[in-house]
Design an enzyme around this catalytic site. Structure first.
Site, mmCIF file in Angstrom:
data_model
loop_
_atom_site.group_PDB
_atom_site.id
_atom_site.type_symbol
_atom_site.label_atom_id
_atom_site.label_comp_id
_atom_site.label_asym_id
_atom_site.label_seq_id
_atom_site.Cartn_x
_atom_site.Cartn_y
_atom_site.Cartn_z
ATOM 1 N N CYS A 75 0.861 -1.189 0.000
ATOM 2 C CA CYS A 75 0.000 0.000 0.000
ATOM 3 C C CYS A 75 0.898 1.240 0.000
ATOM 4 O O CYS A 75 2.120 1.136 -0.015
ATOM 5 C CB CYS A 75 -0.875 0.017 1.245
ATOM 6 S SG CYS A 75 -1.678 -1.566 1.578
HETATM 7 N N1 GLN Z 1 -0.921 -6.709 4.011
HETATM 8 C C1 GLN Z 1 -1.717 -5.545 4.102
HETATM 9 C C2 GLN Z 1 -3.089 -5.712 3.475
HETATM 10 O O1 GLN Z 1 -3.426 -6.726 2.971
HETATM 11 C C3 GLN Z 1 -1.020 -4.348 3.500
HETATM 12 C C4 GLN Z 1 -0.946 -4.493 2.020
HETATM 13 C C5 GLN Z 1 0.019 -3.610 1.349
HETATM 14 O O2 GLN Z 1 0.894 -2.977 1.917
HETATM 15 N N2 GLN Z 1 -0.114 -3.662 0.082
HETATM 16 O O3 GLN Z 1 -3.834 -4.803 3.493
#
Ligand code: GLN
Length: 236
Positions: free
Chosen positions: A2
């Site tokens: 994210c």
């Molecule tokens: N693992 C977390 C989620 O599924 C963060 C994902 C991310 O950083 N892309 O939301």
């Protein structure tokens, strides 16, 4: 991965993290420039800010792409404070896409966001429970538990990253948290930048614009920012 971003300094609107800068979170939701894992951040978004009317922050989050919320631009324009945090989400494979899995997570005065992934087994014993089965929700619950026990923002994040990082060597644990007066962020497997301005500091997974002054925070470090002490970066 994210993308997340925060501001600490003079009061400003959330639009200064999201819509206003050329590469703000709106643009990063569909065209991030430095993202190492995943291509778009369309699995939800959220933002948090502080207002004198209540001791806790105001948190607004949805499990839809940021660009598809027609009410957001006006809200982000009027939601303002000296401490802001916002995030866009690219759900890790196997994680639920739901509002309760979307950052920022909040408890009491704290807001928290996570870029990365971690095995559930590496975080399960860090918290008594979480609002979602999502790894980020467990990390947030772990942080809030430590903050409630009296640890500082920086110490809480550092402890969780050390524990989860040791149990899952492939974990990516970029955390970003604030309490209205201070910010803390970890760099563990993903990018993080900060930029000081005349009236505060921006912290973001990747630069929000091409203005000079963005500095990469080194891998395996902890960034701490307060209005009185400015920005400090120390190894984790
Ligand atoms: N693992 C977390 C989620 O599924 C963060 C994902 C991310 O950083 N892309 O939301």
């Amino acid at each position: 991965m994210c993308r997340h971003a925060a501001w600490l300094g003079a009061s400003r609107a959330l639009t200064t993290l999201i819509q206003e800068p050329e590469h703000g979170l709106l643009r990063q939701s569909y065209a991030p420039r430095r993202q190492r894992h995943g291509t778009v951040n369309a699995d939800g978004f959220g933002m948090g800010w502080y207002d004198a009317a209540r001791p806790e922050p105001v948190r607004y989050r949805r499990s839809i792409p940021l660009w598809s919320d027609a009410n957001l631009p006006a809200l982000a324009q009027i939601a303002r404070s000296g401490c802001l945090l916002a995030a866009v989400r690219c759900a890790t494979v196997g994680m639920p896409v739901e509002e309760s899995a979307t950052a920022p997570f909040t408890d009491g005065p704290w807001l928290l966001s996570h870029n990365g992934r971690v095995a559930r087994d590496a975080v399960r014993d860090l918290a008594d429970g979480a609002e979602s089965a999502c790894d980020s929700a467990w990390l947030a619950a772990a942080a809030f538990q430590r903050l409630r026990a009296g640890l500082t923002l920086g110490d809480s994040l550092a402890e969780i990253v050390a524990h989860a990082g040791a149990k899952d060597p492939g974990a990516r644990l970029n955390l970003l948290a604030c309490d209205g007066a201070a910010l803390a962020a970890t760099v563990w497997g993903d990018t993080l930048f900060h930029r000081r301005t005349e009236d505060g500091v921006l912290v973001a997974s990747e630069p929000l614009d091409d203005l000079p002054g963005w500095q990469a925070v080194p891998e395996r470090s902890l960034l701490l920012a307060t209005s009185s002490d400015g920005v400090r970066v120390q190894p984790l």
